[in-house]
Write a protein that holds these residues in place. Structure first.
Motif, PDB file in Angstrom:
ATOM      1  N   PRO A  20       0.814  -1.230   0.000  1.00  0.00           N
ATOM      2  CA  PRO A  20       0.000   0.000   0.000  1.00  0.00           C
ATOM      3  C   PRO A  20       0.841   1.272   0.000  1.00  0.00           C
ATOM      4  CG  PRO A  20      -0.848  -1.561   1.608  1.00  0.00           C
ATOM      5  CD  PRO A  20       0.476  -2.086   1.153  1.00  0.00           C
ATOM      6  N   LEU A  21       1.952   1.278   0.739  1.00  0.00           N
ATOM      7  CA  LEU A  21       2.826   2.450   0.738  1.00  0.00           C
ATOM      8  C   LEU A  21       3.348   2.724  -0.665  1.00  0.00           C
ATOM      9  CD1 LEU A  21       4.863   1.816   4.019  1.00  0.00           C
ATOM     10  CD2 LEU A  21       3.351   3.769   3.586  1.00  0.00           C
ATOM     11  N   GLU A  22       3.716   1.671  -1.380  1.00  0.00           N
ATOM     12  CA  GLU A  22       4.234   1.806  -2.741  1.00  0.00           C
ATOM     13  C   GLU A  22       3.171   2.347  -3.685  1.00  0.00           C
ATOM     14  OE1 GLU A  22       6.627   0.911  -6.310  1.00  0.00           O
ATOM     15  OE2 GLU A  22       7.103   1.272  -4.198  1.00  0.00           O
ATOM     16  N   ILE A  23       1.996   1.719  -3.672  1.00  0.00           N
ATOM     17  CA  ILE A  23       0.959   2.094  -4.633  1.00  0.00           C
ATOM     18  C   ILE A  23       0.457   3.520  -4.381  1.00  0.00           C
ATOM     19  CG2 ILE A  23      -1.378   1.599  -5.439  1.00  0.00           C
ATOM     20  CD1 ILE A  23       0.516  -0.425  -6.462  1.00  0.00           C
ATOM     21  N   PHE A  24       0.037   3.809  -3.152  1.00  0.00           N
ATOM     22  CA  PHE A  24      -0.509   5.140  -2.870  1.00  0.00           C
ATOM     23  C   PHE A  24       0.576   6.218  -2.954  1.00  0.00           C
ATOM     24  CE2 PHE A  24      -3.821   2.538  -0.745  1.00  0.00           C
ATOM     25  CZ  PHE A  24      -4.917   3.028  -1.442  1.00  0.00           C
ATOM     26  N   GLY A  25       1.798   5.857  -2.548  1.00  0.00           N
ATOM     27  CA  GLY A  25       2.876   6.836  -2.595  1.00  0.00           C
ATOM     28  C   GLY A  25       3.281   7.225  -3.999  1.00  0.00           C
ATOM     29  N   ARG A  26       3.091   6.345  -4.970  1.00  0.00           N
ATOM     30  CA  ARG A  26       3.467   6.634  -6.355  1.00  0.00           C
ATOM     31  C   ARG A  26       2.335   7.283  -7.152  1.00  0.00           C
ATOM     32  NH1 ARG A  26       8.009   4.569  -8.691  1.00  0.00           N
ATOM     33  NH2 ARG A  26       9.292   3.156  -7.441  1.00  0.00           N
ATOM     34  N   THR A  27       1.166   7.378  -6.591  1.00  0.00           N
ATOM     35  CA  THR A  27       0.031   7.928  -7.337  1.00  0.00           C
ATOM     36  C   THR A  27       0.191   9.428  -7.543  1.00  0.00           C
ATOM     37  OG1 THR A  27      -1.423   6.232  -6.422  1.00  0.00           O
ATOM     38  CG2 THR A  27      -2.474   8.170  -7.373  1.00  0.00           C
ATOM     39  N   ARG A  28      -0.042   9.860  -8.786  1.00  0.00           N
ATOM     40  CA  ARG A  28       0.040  11.276  -9.128  1.00  0.00           C
ATOM     41  C   ARG A  28      -1.180  11.666  -9.954  1.00  0.00           C
ATOM     42  NH1 ARG A  28       3.464  10.475  -6.101  1.00  0.00           N
ATOM     43  NH2 ARG A  28       5.645  11.187  -6.044  1.00  0.00           N
ATOM     44  N   LEU A  29      -1.644  12.881  -9.761  1.00  0.00           N
ATOM     45  CA  LEU A  29      -2.696  13.440 -10.606  1.00  0.00           C
ATOM     46  C   LEU A  29      -2.076  13.921 -11.919  1.00  0.00           C
ATOM     47  CD1 LEU A  29      -4.649  15.477  -7.908  1.00  0.00           C
ATOM     48  CD2 LEU A  29      -5.275  13.252  -8.894  1.00  0.00           C
ATOM     49  N   PRO A  30      -2.881  14.198 -12.945  1.00  0.00           N
ATOM     50  CA  PRO A  30      -2.320  14.656 -14.224  1.00  0.00           C
ATOM     51  C   PRO A  30      -1.431  15.884 -14.109  1.00  0.00           C
ATOM     52  CG  PRO A  30      -4.604  14.013 -14.508  1.00  0.00           C
ATOM     53  CD  PRO A  30      -4.332  13.949 -13.038  1.00  0.00           C
ATOM     54  N   ASP A  31      -1.692  16.739 -13.110  1.00  0.00           N
ATOM     55  CA  ASP A  31      -0.851  17.938 -12.956  1.00  0.00           C
ATOM     56  C   ASP A  31       0.367  17.697 -12.065  1.00  0.00           C
ATOM     57  OD1 ASP A  31      -1.930  17.743 -10.417  1.00  0.00           O
ATOM     58  OD2 ASP A  31      -3.080  19.614 -10.526  1.00  0.00           O
ATOM     59  N   GLY A  32       0.582  16.434 -11.660  1.00  0.00           N
ATOM     60  CA  GLY A  32       1.755  16.089 -10.872  1.00  0.00           C
ATOM     61  C   GLY A  32       1.556  16.094  -9.374  1.00  0.00           C
ATOM     62  N   ARG A  33       0.417  16.576  -8.893  1.00  0.00           N
ATOM     63  CA  ARG A  33       0.176  16.621  -7.446  1.00  0.00           C
ATOM     64  C   ARG A  33      -0.056  15.224  -6.882  1.00  0.00           C
ATOM     65  NH1 ARG A  33      -4.568  18.840  -6.138  1.00  0.00           N
ATOM     66  NH2 ARG A  33      -5.303  18.802  -8.312  1.00  0.00           N
ATOM     67  N   ARG A  34       0.286  15.060  -5.600  1.00  0.00           N
ATOM     68  CA  ARG A  34       0.051  13.791  -4.914  1.00  0.00           C
ATOM     69  C   ARG A  34      -1.321  13.834  -4.235  1.00  0.00           C
ATOM     70  NH1 ARG A  34       5.622  11.998  -1.810  1.00  0.00           N
ATOM     71  NH2 ARG A  34       7.032  12.200  -3.607  1.00  0.00           N
ATOM     72  N   PRO A  35      -2.226  12.935  -4.605  1.00  0.00           N
ATOM     73  CA  PRO A  35      -3.555  12.970  -3.993  1.00  0.00           C
ATOM     74  C   PRO A  35      -3.627  12.248  -2.653  1.00  0.00           C
ATOM     75  CG  PRO A  35      -3.490  11.309  -5.691  1.00  0.00           C
ATOM     76  CD  PRO A  35      -2.146  11.979  -5.715  1.00  0.00           C
ATOM     77  N   TYR A  36      -2.616  11.415  -2.332  1.00  0.00           N
ATOM     78  CA  TYR A  36      -2.663  10.616  -1.103  1.00  0.00           C
ATOM     79  C   TYR A  36      -1.486  10.955  -0.190  1.00  0.00           C
ATOM     80  CZ  TYR A  36      -6.026   7.662  -3.585  1.00  0.00           C
ATOM     81  OH  TYR A  36      -7.118   7.199  -4.283  1.00  0.00           O
ATOM     82  N   ARG A  37      -1.788  10.958   1.106  1.00  0.00           N
ATOM     83  CA  ARG A  37      -0.770  11.091   2.148  1.00  0.00           C
ATOM     84  C   ARG A  37      -0.840   9.811   2.978  1.00  0.00           C
ATOM     85  NH1 ARG A  37      -1.917  16.169   5.170  1.00  0.00           N
ATOM     86  NH2 ARG A  37      -3.892  15.099   5.491  1.00  0.00           N
ATOM     87  N   THR A  38       0.284   9.126   3.165  1.00  0.00           N
ATOM     88  CA  THR A  38       0.280   7.858   3.903  1.00  0.00           C
ATOM     89  C   THR A  38       0.921   8.035   5.270  1.00  0.00           C
ATOM     90  OG1 THR A  38       2.371   7.212   2.860  1.00  0.00           O
ATOM     91  CG2 THR A  38       0.333   6.435   1.822  1.00  0.00           C
ATOM     92  N   ARG A  39       0.344   7.351   6.253  1.00  0.00           N
ATOM     93  CA  ARG A  39       0.868   7.375   7.611  1.00  0.00           C
ATOM     94  C   ARG A  39       0.835   5.958   8.181  1.00  0.00           C
ATOM     95  NH1 ARG A  39      -2.485  12.600  10.052  1.00  0.00           N
ATOM     96  NH2 ARG A  39      -1.227  14.232   9.015  1.00  0.00           N
ATOM     97  N   VAL A  40       1.944   5.528   8.733  1.00  0.00           N
ATOM     98  CA  VAL A  40       1.982   4.242   9.441  1.00  0.00           C
ATOM     99  C   VAL A  40       1.728   4.525  10.914  1.00  0.00           C
ATOM    100  CG1 VAL A  40       3.371   2.233  10.056  1.00  0.00           C
ATOM    101  CG2 VAL A  40       3.587   3.248   7.774  1.00  0.00           C
ATOM    102  N   CYS A  41       0.756   3.837  11.489  1.00  0.00           N
ATOM    103  CA  CYS A  41       0.403   4.071  12.893  1.00  0.00           C
ATOM    104  C   CYS A  41       0.354   2.756  13.644  1.00  0.00           C
ATOM    105  CB  CYS A  41      -0.930   4.798  12.998  1.00  0.00           C
ATOM    106  SG  CYS A  41      -2.316   3.910  12.252  1.00  0.00           S
ATOM    107  N   ALA A  42       0.429   2.823  14.963  1.00  0.00           N
ATOM    108  CA  ALA A  42       0.474   1.613  15.784  1.00  0.00           C
ATOM    109  C   ALA A  42       0.065   1.952  17.212  1.00  0.00           C
ATOM    110  CB  ALA A  42       1.873   1.014  15.774  1.00  0.00           C
ATOM    111  N   PRO A  43      -0.285   0.931  18.008  1.00  0.00           N
ATOM    112  CA  PRO A  43      -0.622   1.184  19.413  1.00  0.00           C
ATOM    113  C   PRO A  43       0.565   1.654  20.237  1.00  0.00           C
ATOM    114  CG  PRO A  43      -1.514  -0.928  18.670  1.00  0.00           C
ATOM    115  CD  PRO A  43      -0.565  -0.462  17.612  1.00  0.00           C
ATOM    116  N   SER A  44       1.797   1.349  19.782  1.00  0.00           N
ATOM    117  CA  SER A  44       2.991   1.756  20.521  1.00  0.00           C
ATOM    118  C   SER A  44       4.031   2.273  19.531  1.00  0.00           C
ATOM    119  CB  SER A  44       3.564   0.578  21.326  1.00  0.00           C
ATOM    120  OG  SER A  44       3.870  -0.506  20.465  1.00  0.00           O
ATOM    121  N   PRO A  45       5.021   3.042  19.992  1.00  0.00           N
ATOM    122  CA  PRO A  45       5.988   3.657  19.066  1.00  0.00           C
ATOM    123  C   PRO A  45       6.876   2.672  18.325  1.00  0.00           C
ATOM    124  CG  PRO A  45       5.978   4.786  21.183  1.00  0.00           C
ATOM    125  CD  PRO A  45       5.186   3.534  21.368  1.00  0.00           C
TER     126      PRO A  45
END
Length: 326
Positions: A20-45
């Motif tokens: 998922p990080l790869e797919i969403f991170g590589r997604t670009r709109l036609p004007d080059g903008r990134r439509p997705y921001r990815t965050r990895v989260c967890a119950p502990s650090p």
């Protein structure tokens, strides 16, 4: 910007997160903008993965802020899902957040009660266990992913890439999804009717079963016509009694058992021989090639040729460091 939160639990499978990080991170709109921001989260650090420890910047509060939550799979050594994580998933679902799972991440969604009454999938090898543990879930073991609208599940880690592209297409259209697929060097849709390639194991037979001689006879005669009457005669029972006892001991009808046995024989021949489809149809007992293609697709989920292309064993040719065959 659409926020995608990836929930990492202890013993998370790294590739289940990476896809998922790869797919969403590589997604670009036609004007080059990134439509997705990815965050990895967890119950502990800090989270343990299969091979290394992972420092996680975001806590469970990221689930409440996300537009999409993705739950990767965890290894068999993983403890029960963290209670706070389950509560955070339920709260996100109640708020209307889109939630998807990768592979055995479906077990986490099921434990949270989010899949009750819904169709869902997971890796084919874990599908029976998912159905056993969570009988309210309608487990579909032979598809790449299931989209229920808000709740989505995918099969193995590779199938999660198909699911991510499906979500991107749903969000932003086919052109953006096709570009994301090209950036990840994969097709927008995989061939095979979005079906998992499954090795169809027979249901277990109780030790010392009186049916065992009949089952052995079936395996030895797959290339021949096998009728219910012939099986019942072999067992010394009436057809009705034989059918009832067969289902009681195997959970399958006799003819379903024969069909799966033939599919397994065909899988072996497709993987290990160069026999033409016509010959394999006869060897596995399907009769005509047309019947073979139709029934094989019904059981395995793809065509014989597609299965052979994906799984036929071939000698590995020497390669140079650039990966070009010589």
């Amino acid at each position: 910007m659409h926020t995608v939160a990836i929930l990492a639990l202890d013993h998370v499978v790294p590739f289940d997160m990476a896809a998922p990080l790869e797919i969403f991170g590589r997604t670009r709109l036609p004007d080059g903008r990134r439509p997705y921001r990815t965050r990895v989260c967890a119950p502990s650090p800090q989270v343990r993965t299969e091979g290394f420890a992972l420092h996680v910047e975001w806590g469970l509060e990221a689930l409440a802020e996300a537009d999409t939550v993705i739950v990767p799979g965890c290894s068999e050594r993983a403890p029960a899902p963290h209670p706070e994580a389950l509560r955070a998933l339920r709260a996100a679902a109640a708020a209307g957040t889109r939630i998807a799972s990768v592979c055995v991440g479906a077990f986490v969604l099921a434990e949270a009660g989010l899949l009750d009454g819904l169709r869902a999938t997971t890796h084919w090898a874990a599908a029976a266990e998912l159905a056993r543990r969570y009988p309210l879930v309608d487990v579909q073991p032979d598809v790449l992913y299931v989209d229920n609208g808000q709740l989505l599940t995918s099969a193995g880690a590779a199938a999660s890439m198909d699911l991510c592209l499906h979500m991107i297409r749903r969000d932003l259209g086919s052109a953006v999804a096709a570009d994301a697929a090209r950036m990840s060097v994969m097709p927008l849709e995989r061939e095979g009717g979005q079906a998992q390639f499954i090795v169809h194991e027979h249901p277990p037979v109780p030790q010392g079963s009186t049916l065992q001689p009949v089952l052995d006879w079936i395996e030895d005669h797959l290339a021949h016509e096998i009728t219910l009457k012939a099986m019942a005669n072999r067992a010394g029972m009436s057809e009705r009694t034989f059918s009832r006892r067969f289902r009681e001991q195997t959970g399958s009808t006799p003819l379903q058992w024969v069909l799966r046995a033939r599919a397994r024989r065909a899988q072996y021949l497709l993987e290990n021989t160069d026999h033409p489809v016509e010959r394999i149809a006869h060897q596995a007992g399907f009769g005509s090639p047309t019947a073979f293609r139709e029934r094989f697709r019904r059981v395995v989920g793809t065509t014989p040729q597609s299965y052979r292309t994906a799984f036929q064993s071939r000698p590995t040719a020497p390669q140079d460091r650039g990966g070009v065959q010589t």
